[in-house]
Design an enzyme around this catalytic site. Structure first.
Site, PDB file in Angstrom:
ATOM      1  N   ASP A 202     -62.010 -27.091  14.347  1.00  0.00           N
ATOM      2  CA  ASP A 202     -60.585 -27.393  14.407  1.00  0.00           C
ATOM      3  C   ASP A 202     -60.346 -28.907  14.338  1.00  0.00           C
ATOM      4  O   ASP A 202     -61.039 -29.682  15.014  1.00  0.00           O
ATOM      5  CB  ASP A 202     -60.061 -26.835  15.751  1.00  0.00           C
ATOM      6  CG  ASP A 202     -58.566 -26.818  15.849  1.00  0.00           C
ATOM      7  OD1 ASP A 202     -57.929 -26.102  15.057  1.00  0.00           O
ATOM      8  OD2 ASP A 202     -58.015 -27.518  16.727  1.00  0.00           O
ATOM      9  N   GLU A 242     -81.055 -27.157  14.779  1.00  0.00           N
ATOM     10  CA  GLU A 242     -82.020 -26.661  15.783  1.00  0.00           C
ATOM     11  C   GLU A 242     -82.184 -25.147  15.644  1.00  0.00           C
ATOM     12  O   GLU A 242     -83.165 -24.578  16.109  1.00  0.00           O
ATOM     13  CB  GLU A 242     -81.514 -26.934  17.210  1.00  0.00           C
ATOM     14  CG  GLU A 242     -81.488 -28.394  17.610  1.00  0.00           C
ATOM     15  CD  GLU A 242     -80.681 -28.602  18.906  1.00  0.00           C
ATOM     16  OE1 GLU A 242     -80.436 -27.630  19.661  1.00  0.00           O
ATOM     17  OE2 GLU A 242     -80.291 -29.754  19.144  1.00  0.00           O
TER      18      GLU A 242
END
Ligand code: GLC
Length: 507
Positions: A202, A242
């Site tokens: 957002d 990751e």
């Protein structure tokens, strides 16, 4: 009929987020399983087959986190939970498992610029530095909503003022603080651990602001798009990595030029894609569309990848802005441009904005009409709810609903299914280069790879286009056209769009 399964058999060369369309679900308005008039996560689960039949690759869920709902979930009180209105974390886990079982990826909305004023951080004296606070307003920054006002409000508890780019109930986080960045990265890991495939971020361009809080100047804003945004996005990308190579981040970006936006994606180290609203805001003309599309593809180059979006929960609906016939032509463009199409729930049904009587208005920024519930069937509650819907149901729902459209080959839903099926079956539509054709006045035409051609008549009158020599076969049409066409004098009906395959011997 082209099936998604055919495409899955093809060797996978692209990441999932480039292969197919991403469908935005605004959970409040999608499907209500509990009868309280508000859509919920079990409701979404119950409609996954609609998405499979439509042929999308992924769903993006607008916020479902605990929230006081001042901005209908874009005011987050807990980044790691599910609001009781929408269900529970177990419901979320069940939804992601069911989506993955159907081959659908799941993207969640991440709202890192601001929290709710009800987030425990906001009232925690030990975390005052998580927000941007001063004794008095240091500048004249304004809020972003249409009825804008000062972006500083006094915290009645502490007596100081805090920054909010949106409502006073949405205090901005202080991204200059390493502890805030760490805490927010932890919220990403929380959802990645649960298996989400990506994030829609957002108002991402607001994560970098002038730390000196200087005044905005003509041509230079200090409350957004500050250079500090770029290392912050690289750090967010590193968190995603990751969890492997295929986690995706698409950011919502409103800046004044496409080249400003390209800096967030083109280097291949920050966002994977950006929602750029220039196409949504362009005037409906072949020249205006071509200018925006060509510039964006050029700016992204080989390393970037386009996201295309013609609607979302913040904008008047496509079919209302363009009218029903042009909305069909726009659907053809959306799915055939080089890049990833984003489809706002209900645009696949050609829904229009729903008129909201003054006593039913609930949004602070006039966005209720495009957020009205999805009509699934005819009848009371339109298959959306058995209760009183939180926003009025479309008065056209008995005529314009998913069930009726599924059985009508002339419906918008059938058109979207054909388009997405074709995209799944044709590697050229997913990865092929896009080349422009000079087709003549009012006609936007381009090739995808050596075989496929797309022509869109932007005029509401017939036009004759020239797409080259020889013949082609109609693969998908906005109307009921099938069979062969002459490429050197292709007559297009008003508002007509066609996807064509050049005859083999003439390529
Ligand atoms: C984004 C959202 C919008 C929300 C605003 C503040 O623009 O799409 O719905 O109101 O951010 O979070």
């Amino acid at each position: 009929m082209y099936r998604l399964a055919d495409a899955r058999a093809v060797a996978v060369t692209q990441p999932w987020w480039q292969r197919g369309a991403i469908y935005q679900i605004y959970p409040r308005s999608f499907a209500d399983s509990g009868g309280d008039g508000v859509g919920d996560l079990p409701g979404v689960l119950g409609k996954l087959d609609h998405l499979v039949d439509l042929g999308v690759q992924a769903l993006w869920l607008s916020p479902f986190y605990p929230s006081p709902m001042k901005d209908f979930g874009y005011d987050v009180a807990d980044y790691c939970g599910v609001d009781g209105l929408f269900g529970t974390l177990d419901d979320f886990d069940a939804l992601i498992a069911a989506a993955h079982a159907r081959g659908l990826k799941l993207v969640v909305d991440w709202v890192p610029n601001h929290t709710s004023d009800q987030h425990p951080w906001f009232s925690d004296p030990g975390r005052a530095h998580f927000y941007v606070r001063r004794e008095e307003p240091p500048n004249h920054w304004r809020t972003q909503f249409t009825h804008d006002g000062p972006a500083w409000s006094r915290d009645p508890g502490r007596g100081d003022v805090y920054l909010h780019s949106f409502l006073p109930a949405q205090p901005d986080l202080n991204w200059d603080e390493p502890e805030v960045r760490e805490a927010m990265h932890a919220t990403l890991r929380f959802w990645l651990d649960r298996g989400v495939d990506g994030f829609r971020i957002d108002v991402v361009y607001r994560l970098g602001k002038d730390p000196a809080l200087g005044e905005n100047e003509p041509g230079r804003r200090h409350d957004q798009d500050w250079p500090s945004i770029h290392p912050r996005l690289r750090a967010i990308r590193a968190v995603l990595e990751e969890f492997g190579e295929e986690k995706m981040a698409v950011g919502e970006i409103y800046l004044s030029t496409q080249s400003d936006i390209a800096r967030y994606v083109a280097g291949g180290q920050e966002l994977h894609m950006a929602h750029n609203f220039f196409l949504l805001e362009a005037q409906w003309s072949a020249a205006a569309y071509r200018e925006v599309i060509a510039e964006w593809l050029e700016l992204l180059g080989e390393r970037g990848w386009a996201a295309w979006c013609l609607g979302n929960h913040d904008h008047s609906r496509l079919a209302t802005r363009l009218g029903p016939a042009r909305a069909r032509a726009a659907a053809v463009l959306l799915v055939t441009l080089r890049g990833t199409p984003f489809i706002f729930q209900g645009d696949e049904l050609g829904l229009q904005d729903v008129p909201i009587p003054p006593d039913r208005v609930v949004d602070v920024d006039g966005r209720d009409p495009e957020r009205a519930p999805i009509p699934w069937t005819a009848g009371l509650g339109a298959g959306f709810t058995t209760g009183e819907p939180w926003l009025p149901i479309d008065p056209e729902a008995d005529r314009v609903n998913a069930a009726v459209q599924a059985d009508d080959p002339g419906s918008m839903l059938s058109l979207y299914r054909r388009l997405l099926g074709l995209r799944a079956a044709e590697p050229a539509l997913r990865e092929g280069p896009q080349g422009w054709l000079q087709a003549g006045e009012d006609v936007l035409a381009f090739s995808r790879g050596p075989e496929l051609l797309v022509a869109v008549n932007f005029a509401s009158e017939p036009r004759t286009a020239r797409l080259g020599n020889g013949h082609a076969e109609v693969l998908v049409a906005t109307g009921d056209r099938t069979g062969g066409v002459d490429l050197d004098a292709l007559s297009l009906a008003p508002d007509e769009a066609l996807v064509l395959r050049r005859d083999e011997r003439e390529r």
